[in-house]
Write an enzyme that holds these catalytic residues in place. Structure first.
Site, PDB file in Angstrom:
ATOM      1  N   CYS A 108       0.844  -1.191   0.000  1.00  0.00           N
ATOM      2  CA  CYS A 108       0.000   0.000   0.000  1.00  0.00           C
ATOM      3  C   CYS A 108       0.885   1.248   0.000  1.00  0.00           C
ATOM      4  O   CYS A 108       1.914   1.237   0.662  1.00  0.00           O
ATOM      5  CB  CYS A 108      -0.891   0.017   1.243  1.00  0.00           C
ATOM      6  SG  CYS A 108      -2.300  -1.098   1.028  1.00  0.00           S
ATOM      7  N   PRO A 109       0.544   2.285  -0.730  1.00  0.00           N
ATOM      8  CA  PRO A 109      -0.763   2.468  -1.381  1.00  0.00           C
ATOM      9  C   PRO A 109      -0.799   2.015  -2.850  1.00  0.00           C
ATOM     10  O   PRO A 109      -1.762   2.324  -3.538  1.00  0.00           O
ATOM     11  CB  PRO A 109      -0.944   3.981  -1.312  1.00  0.00           C
ATOM     12  CG  PRO A 109       0.447   4.511  -1.484  1.00  0.00           C
ATOM     13  CD  PRO A 109       1.361   3.508  -0.811  1.00  0.00           C
TER      14      PRO A 109
END
Ligand code: SF4
Lengths: 338, 82
Positions: free
Chosen positions: B13-14
């Protein structure tokens, strides 16, 4: 968050943009580190957008950002953080997105806001840098800083009456109490704004590891995997031709597992221990030293003998029987960024 | 309606959210996108991203087979008019 709330409360439609440079403290590090796993692994920017009820666009700028880190026109802050160039870049990028066809809402955007406060950061957030960022980004007077607007010349949205300048603020300096009070008045209880830097480049240990990487490579450059790996594990360089990356806990070990196809990996077979990746071109003697160092960080650190497997990316595997390195033989200068 | 798929396994992530966002931008309203991910952070971030943009998260799954192969999560998203 505060700046967006102040402007949204004036009845203006706000959308957020969050840039992912690869150095962000956000998200992924939470995912890597097992000992933080009880905390929510949320993305703060998304969380803020949800609290404010605005859209948020997360933009991958990894490639373009390299030039900012490697060749900052305005130099670095205390570490390898090119904050001033970074802010210019981000406002410029927001301008580009705004101009790019159909990226944001079909209605387009009229101006850009940031949460900057004069004097909050010693180098990049000074009164003199505010017009510089506006000018160099090309945003000029379409760049509004709602939290310190009262100390700055009127911008287009203020002149045009889109925004009520009287309802903006004159915050300055490092004291964040007035901002926290405003947040509370606006009903924001859980405030996600970081007090330190927003990225690893402000971290001295991380900057040391990045410097070491450049020195070892003989060239200042990086790939995403390089800078992600610098966030994980202990980095130990016993010699110029190789370094060890040793996981510090389960989450890191699991993350390092993902790189076994790229790097030789050492694993304790006789005791519980971390995963160790080797970056570089180790000789047989280097591998033995690496195995002994890995043993130092395992439950076999006091054992008379340890067995360590060397797992090569091409599938070859060998086992080394050796002794863990005594603490006194682990030279402090080997530990990068410690 | 054909199911579109997006594999973000191995990304942290992201990035899985960014790839989902970029993909959805090219899909027509009513399309269904199935995203596979290996980062546990997506369990928070993909639903949050859907809520923020008004897309409908139809299911979040982790199957037995996925678990055997390592942590994998599967999200089915219905694209809503943007
Ligand atoms: S601390 Fe913030 S402004 Fe400075 S380089 Fe990092 S992301 Fe950019």
């Amino acid at each position: 968050m505060l700046a967006a709330k102040v402007i949204a409360d004036q009845g203006i439609a706000v959308e957020g943009v969050n840039f992912f440079t690869g150095f962000c403290v956000e998200g992924h590090t939470h995912a890597i580190r097992e000992n933080r796993s009880k905390r929510p692994k949320r993305n703060n920017a998304l969380w803020v957008a949800e609290q404010l009820g605005i859209k948020l666009h997360i933009i991958d700028v990894i490639e373009e950002y390299k030039d900012i880190v490697l060749n900052p026109r305005h130099g670095y802050g205390a570490h390898l953080n090119p904050c001033l160039d970074c802010k210019v870049f981000m406002v410029k990028k927001a301008m580009e997105l705004w101009l790019s066809d159909g990226f944001m809402s079909e209605h387009g955007f009229d101006f850009i806001i940031t949460g900057e406060v004069i004097g909050q950061r010693p180098k990049s957030q000074r009164k003199a840098t505010m017009p510089l960022i506006a000018r160099e980004s090309g945003a000029d007077d379409r760049l509004l800083r709602p939290l310190c607007a009262k100390f700055l010349p009127e911008t287009l949205p203020e002149r045009e009456g889109w925004v009520d300048r009287e309802a903006l603020f004159g915050f300055h300096g490092r004291n964040r109490t007035p901002q926290i009070e405003l947040a509370r008045r606006l009903g924001i209880e859980d405030w996600a704004q970081p007090a330190g830097g927003c990225c690893f480049l402000t971290d001295d240990s991380y900057s040391d590891k990045l410097q070491d990487l450049w020195q070892a490579q003989g060239v200042r450059s990086y790939e995403l995997d390089d800078i992600m790996l610098l966030k994980v594990g202990r980095h130990i360089r016993p010699a110029a031709n190789f370094k060890l990356i040793i996981g510090r806990e389960l989450g890191e070990n699991r993350y390092l597992e993902g790189y076994r196809k790229q790097f030789p990996a050492l694993k304790l077979e006789s005791h519980k221990g971390p995963l160790c990746l080797i970056d570089g071109t180790p000789s047989a003697a280097d591998l033995l030293l690496a195995a002994r160092i890995t043993g130092r960080y395992s439950q076999g650190r006091e054992a008379e003998q340890i067995v360590v497997s060397v797992n090569w990316p091409d599938g070859r595997r060998e086992e080394l029987t050796t002794t863990p390195l005594p603490k006194a033989e682990l030279a402090p200068e080997w530990l990068i960024g410690a | 309606m054909a199911l579109e798929t997006l594999d973000t396994r191995g990304l942290l992530c992201p990035l899985p959210v960014i790839r989902t966002q970029d993909r959805i931008r090219s899909l027509a309203p009513g399309s269904m996108l199935v995203v596979t991910a290996s980062d546990a952070g997506t369990l928070q971030d993909i639903p949050a991203w859907c809520r923020v943009h008004g897309h409908r998260l139809v299911t979040t799954e982790q199957t037995e087979e996925d678990i055997e192969k390592g942590r994998t999560y599967r999200f089915t998203i219905c694209v809503v008019e943007q």
